[in-house]
Design a protein around this motif. Structure first.
Motif, short mmCIF file in Angstrom:
data_model
loop_
_atom_site.label_atom_id
_atom_site.label_comp_id
_atom_site.label_asym_id
_atom_site.label_seq_id
_atom_site.Cartn_x
_atom_site.Cartn_y
_atom_site.Cartn_z
N ILE A 151 0.86 -1.19 0.00
CA ILE A 151 0.00 0.00 0.00
C ILE A 151 0.89 1.23 0.00
O ILE A 151 1.81 1.34 0.82
N ILE A 152 0.64 2.13 -0.93
CA ILE A 152 1.40 3.38 -1.00
C ILE A 152 0.65 4.42 -0.17
O ILE A 152 -0.42 4.89 -0.56
N ARG A 153 1.23 4.76 0.96
CA ARG A 153 0.55 5.66 1.90
C ARG A 153 0.92 7.12 1.63
O ARG A 153 1.78 7.42 0.81
N SER A 154 0.24 8.02 2.32
CA SER A 154 0.47 9.45 2.16
C SER A 154 1.94 9.79 2.39
O SER A 154 2.54 9.36 3.38
N GLY A 155 2.52 10.54 1.46
CA GLY A 155 3.92 10.94 1.57
C GLY A 155 4.90 9.98 0.94
O GLY A 155 6.07 10.32 0.76
N GLN A 156 4.45 8.77 0.58
CA GLN A 156 5.33 7.79 -0.04
C GLN A 156 5.31 7.92 -1.56
O GLN A 156 4.28 8.26 -2.15
N VAL A 157 6.47 7.66 -2.19
CA VAL A 157 6.60 7.72 -3.65
C VAL A 157 7.23 6.41 -4.13
O VAL A 157 8.29 6.02 -3.64
N LEU A 158 6.58 5.75 -5.05
CA LEU A 158 7.13 4.54 -5.68
C LEU A 158 7.40 4.84 -7.13
O LEU A 158 6.48 5.24 -7.87
N GLU A 159 8.66 4.69 -7.58
CA GLU A 159 9.02 4.98 -8.97
C GLU A 159 9.77 3.79 -9.56
O GLU A 159 10.67 3.24 -8.92
N VAL A 160 9.39 3.40 -10.78
CA VAL A 160 10.05 2.29 -11.48
C VAL A 160 10.40 2.76 -12.90
O VAL A 160 9.73 3.63 -13.46
N PRO A 161 11.47 2.19 -13.51
CA PRO A 161 11.88 2.63 -14.85
C PRO A 161 10.98 2.14 -15.98
O PRO A 161 10.89 2.79 -17.03
N GLY A 162 10.32 0.99 -15.79
CA GLY A 162 9.47 0.43 -16.85
C GLY A 162 8.01 0.48 -16.47
O GLY A 162 7.51 1.47 -15.95
N ASP A 163 7.28 -0.62 -16.74
CA ASP A 163 5.87 -0.71 -16.36
C ASP A 163 5.76 -1.11 -14.89
O ASP A 163 6.61 -1.83 -14.36
N LEU A 164 4.68 -0.67 -14.27
CA LEU A 164 4.43 -0.99 -12.86
C LEU A 164 3.12 -1.76 -12.72
O LEU A 164 2.08 -1.31 -13.21
N LEU A 165 3.18 -2.91 -12.07
CA LEU A 165 1.98 -3.63 -11.66
C LEU A 165 1.94 -3.57 -10.13
O LEU A 165 2.74 -4.21 -9.46
N LEU A 166 1.02 -2.77 -9.60
CA LEU A 166 0.89 -2.60 -8.15
C LEU A 166 -0.29 -3.41 -7.65
O LEU A 166 -1.43 -3.19 -8.08
N ILE A 167 -0.01 -4.35 -6.76
CA ILE A 167 -1.07 -5.14 -6.12
C ILE A 167 -1.30 -4.50 -4.76
O ILE A 167 -0.60 -4.81 -3.78
N GLY A 168 -2.22 -3.57 -4.71
CA GLY A 168 -2.46 -2.80 -3.50
C GLY A 168 -3.07 -1.45 -3.87
O GLY A 168 -3.41 -1.19 -5.02
N ASP A 169 -3.20 -0.59 -2.88
CA ASP A 169 -3.84 0.71 -3.07
C ASP A 169 -2.81 1.84 -3.09
O ASP A 169 -1.71 1.70 -2.55
N VAL A 170 -3.21 2.94 -3.70
CA VAL A 170 -2.46 4.20 -3.59
C VAL A 170 -3.36 5.15 -2.81
O VAL A 170 -4.37 5.65 -3.32
N ASN A 171 -3.03 5.39 -1.54
CA ASN A 171 -3.85 6.23 -0.69
C ASN A 171 -3.70 7.71 -1.05
O ASN A 171 -2.73 8.10 -1.70
N PRO A 172 -4.66 8.55 -0.63
CA PRO A 172 -4.51 9.99 -0.85
C PRO A 172 -3.17 10.49 -0.32
O PRO A 172 -2.78 10.14 0.80
#
Length: 226
Positions: A109-130
């Motif tokens: 889960i990507i919570r407030s204030g967190q940044v996830l960056e990848v160079p190619g395609d991203l498959l995220l199994i989870g939520d991106v919170n406000p």
């Protein structure tokens, strides 16, 4: 003894294209290039600036050699270097290209204030919170809720897409195009998985996921499917 051409000059509507032989020595190549460009400059002395594209074939040019060839071309009157291209990639370039074409799978889960960056395609199994942000050089696929920021094609890929099981972003970005997801009036339980993409009018569109098979037929890298 048969004389070979190490440099072939071809005129195009956009200027000149220089095809460089990739089997001779670099010094031989440079001497012939100097001679031929000098002859061409003398015969075109009154012409405006001409764009020059250099194609080095299977020859690897170091940064210093590439700059030396550019300086040689620029030293002749009326020539300006547009590009220097080669079929050869360095290990670093090959590694970067490989990473940019990989699909990275992340379960979190990507919570407030967190940044996830990848160079190619991203498959995220989870939520991106406000307040959370996901970024990818390619496309972004979220098996969960997107309520924060998603930036696909962050290095300039305008063919990238964003898809989420629940599309409620605070901001959507694809390359340099920015948009907010439209308001949804239908019940949350009835909502379909949605996607965002840039259309032919350079506008960001949010639509049903099913449209991607027609708009981006080459999106999947899986082979052998029907």
């Amino acid at each position: 003894m048969k004389k070979t051409q190490n440099v072939t000059i071809k005129g195009t509507k956009d200027g000149l294209t220089l095809h460089l032989d990739d089997s001779c020595s670099y010094e031989e190549l440079k001497k012939e290039l100097d001679r031929k460009l000098s002859e061409s400059a003398r015969t075109n002395v009154d012409r405006p600036l001409m764009s020059v594209r250099v194609q080095a074939g299977n020859r690897y040019l170091t940064a210093d050699q590439e700059e030396e060839l550019k300086d040689l071309i620029r030293s002749k009157k009326n020539f300006v270097v547009d590009s220097v291209s080669s079929n050869v990639l360095t290990k670093e370039e090959a590694d970067r290209e490989k990473k940019e074409n990989e699909i990275m799978s992340v379960a979190k889960i990507i919570r407030s204030g967190q940044v996830l960056e990848v160079p190619g395609d991203l498959l995220l199994i989870g939520d991106v919170n406000p307040g959370g942000t996901v970024m990818a050089g390619g496309s972004i696929f979220i098996m969960g809720s997107l309520k924060g920021i998603a930036h696909a094609g962050c290095y300039g890929n305008r063919q990238a897409v964003i898809a989420a099981s629940m599309m409620r972003p605070s901001q959507l970005r694809i390359s340099d195009c920015i948009n907010r997801a439209p308001d949804h009036s239908k019940d949350e339980d009835m909502r379909e998985m949605e996607c965002a993409y840039i259309d032919e009018n350079e506008q960001m569109i949010v639509d049903r996921l099913q449209v991607l098979m027609h708009l981006r037929p080459n999106l999947t890298r899986l082979e052998g499917g029907h």
